[in-house]
Enzyme design. Structure first.
Site, short mmCIF file in Angstrom:
data_model
loop_
_atom_site.label_atom_id
_atom_site.label_comp_id
_atom_site.label_asym_id
_atom_site.label_seq_id
_atom_site.Cartn_x
_atom_site.Cartn_y
_atom_site.Cartn_z
N HIS A 129 -7.41 -2.58 9.24
CA HIS A 129 -8.57 -3.36 8.85
C HIS A 129 -9.43 -3.63 10.08
O HIS A 129 -9.83 -4.76 10.34
CB HIS A 129 -8.14 -4.70 8.22
CG HIS A 129 -7.42 -4.56 6.93
ND1 HIS A 129 -6.92 -5.65 6.23
CD2 HIS A 129 -7.10 -3.47 6.18
CE1 HIS A 129 -6.32 -5.23 5.12
NE2 HIS A 129 -6.43 -3.92 5.07
N HIS A 158 -12.80 -2.82 2.59
CA HIS A 158 -11.36 -2.91 2.83
C HIS A 158 -11.00 -2.53 4.26
O HIS A 158 -10.61 -3.38 5.05
CB HIS A 158 -10.64 -2.00 1.82
CG HIS A 158 -9.16 -2.14 1.80
ND1 HIS A 158 -8.40 -1.84 0.69
CD2 HIS A 158 -8.27 -2.53 2.75
CE1 HIS A 158 -7.12 -2.05 0.96
NE2 HIS A 158 -7.02 -2.46 2.21
N HIS A 160 -3.07 2.85 8.26
CA HIS A 160 -4.10 2.10 7.53
C HIS A 160 -4.36 0.80 8.27
O HIS A 160 -3.44 0.03 8.53
CB HIS A 160 -3.64 1.82 6.10
CG HIS A 160 -4.49 0.81 5.37
ND1 HIS A 160 -5.86 0.90 5.30
CD2 HIS A 160 -4.15 -0.31 4.69
CE1 HIS A 160 -6.34 -0.11 4.60
NE2 HIS A 160 -5.33 -0.87 4.23
N GLU A 175 0.81 -1.21 0.00
CA GLU A 175 0.00 0.00 0.00
C GLU A 175 0.85 1.27 0.00
O GLU A 175 0.30 2.38 0.14
CB GLU A 175 -0.93 0.02 1.22
CG GLU A 175 -1.98 -1.07 1.25
CD GLU A 175 -3.07 -0.89 0.21
OE1 GLU A 175 -2.90 -0.06 -0.70
OE2 GLU A 175 -4.09 -1.59 0.31
#
Length: 214
Positions: A94, A154, A92, A74
């Protein structure tokens, strides 16, 4: 106490992300920018197993400058965010509730005034395959003027002037998502109006003063 280097910070906040259940397995990635260099978590390594030397350093064009492991897949998204904002850190994850909202909604409405700390309504970026320029572009658009965005089907991404700030934004985003999801199990969560949010801003800018007791 000597300040932690960016690579040391990635390890510290990576461990916290795992401890708080914001990531699972090798998912999630973090980065921190200093000048034209970006330290980023590596691909394929669980965030709670990182050591500083494992974290690659790239320049803002995406060229590997230091490190033996490959940067996170990413990394293009991180670099796109740095190119379009004044952020110095990107997180980032999840996380469970963030991902639930990201798979069912087009935006997270402001059901609590703390949403203002993220810029108000949190937008859900259109779906695109991870690690692609398309995803990077979608996230940039969703982040415009915001500190956070969700990624359709996502997870979520937050930015800040430091890793500490970006990580706290991630925690807040997950809390707001949890409040919304749990609220749906009881009824329809009330959404704050623009006028109500403006009143919160006004209150924050002009807090009440309490006279000192004589």
């Amino acid at each position: 106490m000597t300040p932690l280097t960016p690579r040391e910070q990635l390890c510290a906040y990576g461990r916290r992300a795992v401890e708080l259940g914001l990531v699972i397995g090798t998912s999630g990635n973090l980065s921190a920018r200093e000048g034209d260099l970006v330290a980023v978590t590596p691909s394929g390594v669980a965030l709670d197993r990182l050591t500083p030397e494992m974290c690659p350093v790239v320049d803002v064009e995406g060229h590997l400058v230091e490190g033996d492991l490959q940067p996170s897949s990413e990394t293009p998204m991180h670099l796109a965010i740095y190119a379009s904002t004044d952020a110095r850190a990107v997180v980032h994850t999840h996380s469970v509730f963030g991902t639930v909202v990201a798979t069912t909604m087009t935006e997270l409405p402001p059901v609590h005034y703390n949403a203002l700390l993220l810029g108000g309504v949190v937008k859900v970026a259109e779906y695109a395959t991870y690690g692609t320029p398309e995803l990077a572009a979608n996230v940039r658009a969703a982040l415009a003027g915001k500190q956070a965005a969700l990624l359709a089907n996502h997870g979520g991404v937050t930015i800040g002037a430091s890793l500490e700030q970006a990580f706290e934004a991630t925690r807040l985003l997950e809390w707001l998502c949890e409040v919304y999801v749990r609220g749906l199990s009881v009824g329809r969560p009330a959404v704050l109006t623009e006028e109500q949010l403006a009143a919160v801003v006004e209150r924050a800018l002009n807090p009440p003063s309490f006279p000192r007791r004589a």
